[in-house]
Design a protein around this motif. Structure first.
Motif, PDB file in Angstrom:
ATOM      1  N   UNK A 206      10.299   1.948 -11.653  1.00 44.72           N
ATOM      2  CA  UNK A 206       9.388   2.814 -10.914  1.00 44.72           C
ATOM      3  C   UNK A 206       9.477   2.429  -9.443  1.00 44.72           C
ATOM      4  N   UNK A 207       9.928   3.341  -8.615  1.00 41.32           N
ATOM      5  CA  UNK A 207       9.953   3.105  -7.167  1.00 41.32           C
ATOM      6  C   UNK A 207       8.811   3.894  -6.533  1.00 41.32           C
ATOM      7  N   UNK A 208       7.874   3.187  -5.948  1.00 37.38           N
ATOM      8  CA  UNK A 208       6.682   3.810  -5.382  1.00 37.38           C
ATOM      9  C   UNK A 208       6.984   4.302  -3.972  1.00 37.38           C
ATOM     10  N   UNK A 209       6.908   5.601  -3.722  1.00 38.41           N
ATOM     11  CA  UNK A 209       7.169   6.126  -2.385  1.00 38.41           C
ATOM     12  C   UNK A 209       6.177   5.568  -1.358  1.00 38.41           C
ATOM     13  N   UNK A 210       6.698   5.103  -0.247  1.00 34.27           N
ATOM     14  CA  UNK A 210       5.844   4.624   0.833  1.00 34.27           C
ATOM     15  C   UNK A 210       5.366   3.195   0.699  1.00 34.27           C
ATOM     16  N   UNK A 211       5.740   2.524  -0.374  1.00 37.53           N
ATOM     17  CA  UNK A 211       5.290   1.145  -0.589  1.00 37.53           C
ATOM     18  C   UNK A 211       6.273   0.155   0.022  1.00 37.53           C
ATOM     19  N   UNK A 212       5.736  -0.863   0.672  1.00 36.27           N
ATOM     20  CA  UNK A 212       6.538  -1.945   1.234  1.00 36.27           C
ATOM     21  C   UNK A 212       6.362  -3.194   0.374  1.00 36.27           C
TER      22      UNK A 212
ATOM     23  N   UNK B   4       9.323  -3.686   5.540  1.00 33.99           N
ATOM     24  CA  UNK B   4       9.298  -2.345   6.080  1.00 33.99           C
ATOM     25  C   UNK B   4       7.874  -1.921   6.413  1.00 33.99           C
ATOM     26  N   UNK B   5       7.727  -0.702   6.878  1.00 34.05           N
ATOM     27  CA  UNK B   5       6.415  -0.179   7.263  1.00 34.05           C
ATOM     28  C   UNK B   5       5.858   0.688   6.139  1.00 34.05           C
ATOM     29  N   UNK B   6       4.746   0.290   5.525  1.00 34.61           N
ATOM     30  CA  UNK B   6       4.207   1.076   4.411  1.00 34.61           C
ATOM     31  C   UNK B   6       3.493   2.330   4.901  1.00 34.61           C
ATOM     32  N   UNK B   7       3.495   3.349   4.062  1.00 33.59           N
ATOM     33  CA  UNK B   7       2.759   4.569   4.386  1.00 33.59           C
ATOM     34  C   UNK B   7       1.798   4.951   3.259  1.00 33.59           C
ATOM     35  N   UNK B   8       1.701   4.110   2.239  1.00 35.67           N
ATOM     36  CA  UNK B   8       0.824   4.394   1.111  1.00 35.67           C
ATOM     37  C   UNK B   8      -0.517   3.695   1.305  1.00 35.67           C
ATOM     38  N   UNK B   9      -1.596   4.358   0.912  1.00 42.40           N
ATOM     39  CA  UNK B   9      -2.931   3.773   0.999  1.00 42.40           C
ATOM     40  C   UNK B   9      -3.123   2.737  -0.115  1.00 42.40           C
ATOM     41  N   UNK B  10      -3.986   1.762   0.137  1.00 45.34           N
ATOM     42  CA  UNK B  10      -4.220   0.707  -0.842  1.00 45.34           C
ATOM     43  C   UNK B  10      -4.704   1.253  -2.185  1.00 45.34           C
ATOM     44  N   UNK B  11      -5.618   2.205  -2.147  1.00 48.29           N
ATOM     45  CA  UNK B  11      -6.153   2.765  -3.392  1.00 48.29           C
ATOM     46  C   UNK B  11      -5.057   3.452  -4.200  1.00 48.29           C
ATOM     47  N   UNK B  12      -4.162   4.151  -3.511  1.00 51.92           N
ATOM     48  CA  UNK B  12      -3.057   4.822  -4.199  1.00 51.92           C
ATOM     49  C   UNK B  12      -2.075   3.804  -4.774  1.00 51.92           C
TER      50      UNK B  12
ATOM     51  N   UNK C 135       9.092  -0.775  -4.125  1.00 51.05           N
ATOM     52  CA  UNK C 135       8.666   0.128  -3.069  1.00 51.05           C
ATOM     53  C   UNK C 135       9.830   0.702  -2.294  1.00 51.05           C
ATOM     54  N   UNK C 136       9.729   1.950  -1.909  1.00 49.15           N
ATOM     55  CA  UNK C 136      10.815   2.603  -1.177  1.00 49.15           C
ATOM     56  C   UNK C 136      11.005   2.029   0.218  1.00 49.15           C
ATOM     57  N   UNK C 137       9.952   1.404   0.777  1.00 47.79           N
ATOM     58  CA  UNK C 137      10.020   0.880   2.146  1.00 47.79           C
ATOM     59  C   UNK C 137      10.086  -0.644   2.178  1.00 47.79           C
ATOM     60  N   UNK C 138      10.408  -1.246   1.061  1.00 46.68           N
ATOM     61  CA  UNK C 138      10.465  -2.704   0.976  1.00 46.68           C
ATOM     62  C   UNK C 138      11.647  -3.232   1.790  1.00 46.68           C
TER      63      UNK C 138
END
Length: 253
Positions: free
Chosen positions: A209-215, A229-237, A184-187
């Motif tokens: 694979x780096x998932x944007x917004x994932x912690x 970090x603070x995630x910005x990705x929704x669980x479903x995504x 995750x990019x926000x890990x």
């Protein structure tokens, strides 16, 4: 003379006995301390996410050999994933994020319950988990965080390796295994820098694979985690990203 000679020996025996008892006492205290520590601060699965998986009639859930096993309610699976949880994270906390591997990818997923909630203390071989679904012949092994480190150690008996916000501490670069690293990019724990630094331990053709917004905690459903970090990705995504990334690895098996 005889009595005088025996006294030093008696004192020496007492000193040795005291030293032995002290060492044994410290070992016992250490073991008890580890057991207590391993049970404190365990991150439980969020009820809502786990309930959704249990209510999905496409998924059969069983507790086989102490593992959480997710399999297709109808039809068989040809590929399975043994998934090792992160330190002190309840196995059920990963069920929702991995559920579409079953419903969309037709895979079987075995989420282990490590001894003392810590994968490092679990010496069981990969077969202890794959035996939970004996009809599957092709197995990926993977894990989240410290669970991924343990997955690397088990990968010699697997057909592929998947790292979820994790990296190897042992060298598998010459293993010839198909390897996927999802991060995750926000890990804030398994940071992008740590993922890059450990990349030489993986085969040259490993996929990243780096998932944007994932912690770090985005890979499960157990709430916020200290230092993350603070995630910005929704669980479903996030679930969709995991499913698509693993699906992309399958043709290489």
């Amino acid at each position: 003379m005889t009595a005088e000679r025996r006294r030093p020996r008696s004192r020496a025996r007492r000193v040795v006995s005291f030293a032995v008892l002290t060492v044994v006492g410290l070992l016992v205290a250490g073991v008890v301390g580890i057991v207590i520590w391993s049970q404190v601060g365990v991150m439980d699965a969020e009820a809502g996410a786990w309930d959704e998986v249990r209510q999905d009639d496409r998924i059969a859930i069983s507790d086989t050999g102490g593992n959480v096993v997710l399999s297709r309610a109808e039809g068989e699976s040809e590929i399975g994933l043994v998934f090792v949880p992160g330190a002190k994270v309840q196995a059920e906390a990963y069920a929702a994020k991995l559920s579409e591997l079953v419903t969309e990818g037709a895979m079987a997923v075995v989420i282990t319950r490590p001894w003392l909630n810590l994968a490092f203390f679990d010496p069981r071989p990969l077969s202890a988990f794959t035996d939970a679904v004996p009809d599957v012949d092709t197995w990926l092994v993977g894990g989240h965080s410290l669970g991924g480190v343990r997955a690397c150690q088990l990968s010699g008996d697997a057909d592929g390796l998947v790292l979820f916000a994790s990296y190897c501490s042992n060298d598998v670069s010459d293993s010839g295994l198909p390897v996927l690293s999802i991060s995750g990019s926000e890990d804030g724990l398994s940071t992008p820098e740590k993922i890059r630094d450990a990349a030489p331990l993986l085969p040259a053709d490993a996929e990243f694979v780096e998932v944007p917004g994932a912690a770090h905690a985005s890979f499960g459903d157990y709430g916020p985690q200290a230092g993350d970090g603070t995630p910005s990705i929704e669980d479903a995504d996030m679930t969709a990203e995991i499913t698509a990334s693993v699906a992309g690895l399958l043709p290489r098996l």
